[in-house]
Design an enzyme around this catalytic site. Structure first.
Site, PDB file in Angstrom:
ATOM      1  CG  PHE A  65      -7.351  -0.776  13.345  1.00 33.35           C
ATOM      2  CD1 PHE A  65      -6.304  -0.102  12.737  1.00 33.35           C
ATOM      3  CD2 PHE A  65      -8.653  -0.490  12.932  1.00 33.35           C
ATOM      4  CE1 PHE A  65      -6.538   0.838  11.734  1.00 33.35           C
ATOM      5  CE2 PHE A  65      -8.897   0.445  11.931  1.00 33.35           C
ATOM      6  CZ  PHE A  65      -7.834   1.116  11.338  1.00 33.35           C
ATOM      7  NE  ARG A  98      -3.728   4.022  -1.908  1.00 29.84           N
ATOM      8  CZ  ARG A  98      -3.968   3.753  -0.614  1.00 29.84           C
ATOM      9  NH1 ARG A  98      -3.000   3.864   0.294  1.00 29.84           N
ATOM     10  NH2 ARG A  98      -5.144   3.362  -0.238  1.00 29.84           N
ATOM     11  CB  THR A 104      -7.253  -0.482   2.872  1.00 29.28           C
ATOM     12  OG1 THR A 104      -7.031   0.799   2.285  1.00 29.28           O
ATOM     13  CG2 THR A 104      -6.677  -0.514   4.265  1.00 29.28           C
ATOM     14  NE  ARG A 115      -2.025  -2.144   0.837  1.00 27.85           N
ATOM     15  CZ  ARG A 115      -2.498  -0.961   1.206  1.00 27.85           C
ATOM     16  NH1 ARG A 115      -3.663  -0.535   0.738  1.00 27.85           N
ATOM     17  NH2 ARG A 115      -1.821  -0.200   2.039  1.00 27.85           N
ATOM     18  CG  HIS A 132       2.261   3.411   3.747  1.00 29.93           C
ATOM     19  ND1 HIS A 132       1.044   3.851   4.202  1.00 29.93           N
ATOM     20  CD2 HIS A 132       2.919   4.512   3.299  1.00 29.93           C
ATOM     21  CE1 HIS A 132       0.971   5.173   4.034  1.00 29.93           C
ATOM     22  NE2 HIS A 132       2.103   5.589   3.494  1.00 29.93           N
TER      23      HIS A 132
END
Ligand code: UDP
Ligand code: MG
Length: 174
Positions: A65, A98, A104, A115, A132
């Site tokens: 990807f 995080r 992710t 996310r 990010h």
């Protein structure tokens, strides 16, 4: 006075990726990040050149990807050729950001994380996960030096040196 464990003051690079900007999520994401009680010590909106995107994600260059990921960070998938880059600074900054960012894969991310709330998996199979965040101190240092010059940041994070080019003096990373 109680003696606590020494504070682990860190800095971390946060990017609002082009999907976050296109979806008008900037304010929401900044509000969520303010829950960390960390301080923003640098911020800018910037075009992302192919060179910058490739360098940022160079450790993923063997992934299938990778090309889509580079285009994604450049904004080519969203007709938004910009990203917002920030440095968050304070106690346990890396883990705090995080945790709030979430996993992710946006489908696996805690639904209340950034996310989990705002990310999606595209039909190409790419994780569009709106932000990010650096994973460890070494990655944070590499990424912050990539996205910012010393004078863009209001605290001194890493050693610098002074160079003179065409009679102009400037500070760069040592
Ligand atoms: N990514 C993806 N598919 C994968 C793994 C990663 O599309 O299977 C994308 C996703 O946008 C992710 C970025 O590549 O944020 C960088 O991947 P990394 O493993 O560094 O995850 P992160 O540190 O962003 O959680
Ligand atoms: Mg990563």
């Amino acid at each position: 006075m109680a003696v606590g464990a020494p504070k682990n003051i860190q800095q971390t690079l946060v990017l609002i990726k082009p999907d976050g900007l296109k979806k008008s999520l900037t304010g929401n994401i900044l509000t969520r990040l303010s829950e960390t009680k960390l301080e923003i010590v640098a911020a800018r909106i910037t075009r992302v050149s192919r060179e910058l995107a490739v360098e940022h994600y160079k450790f993923l260059q063997d992934k299938p990807f990778f090309e889509d990921l580079v285009k994604y960070l450049q904004g080519e998938l969203h007709d938004r050729r910009k990203a917002m880059a920030m440095v968050y600074w304070g106690e346990e900054a890396i883990a705090r950001v995080r945790k709030l960012a979430g996993a992710t894969n946006p489908e696996e991310a805690d639904p209340t994380s950034i996310r989990g709330s705002y990310g999606r998996i595209t039909t190409l199979g790419l994780y569009e996960n709106v932000i990010h965040a650096s994973t460890n101190p070494e990655e944070a240092e590499r990424e912050i030096k990539l996205w910012f010059s010393p004078d863009d940041i209001i605290v001194d994070l890493y050693p610098t040196k002074t160079i003179t080019l065409n009679h102009t003096t400037s500070r760069v990373w040592a």
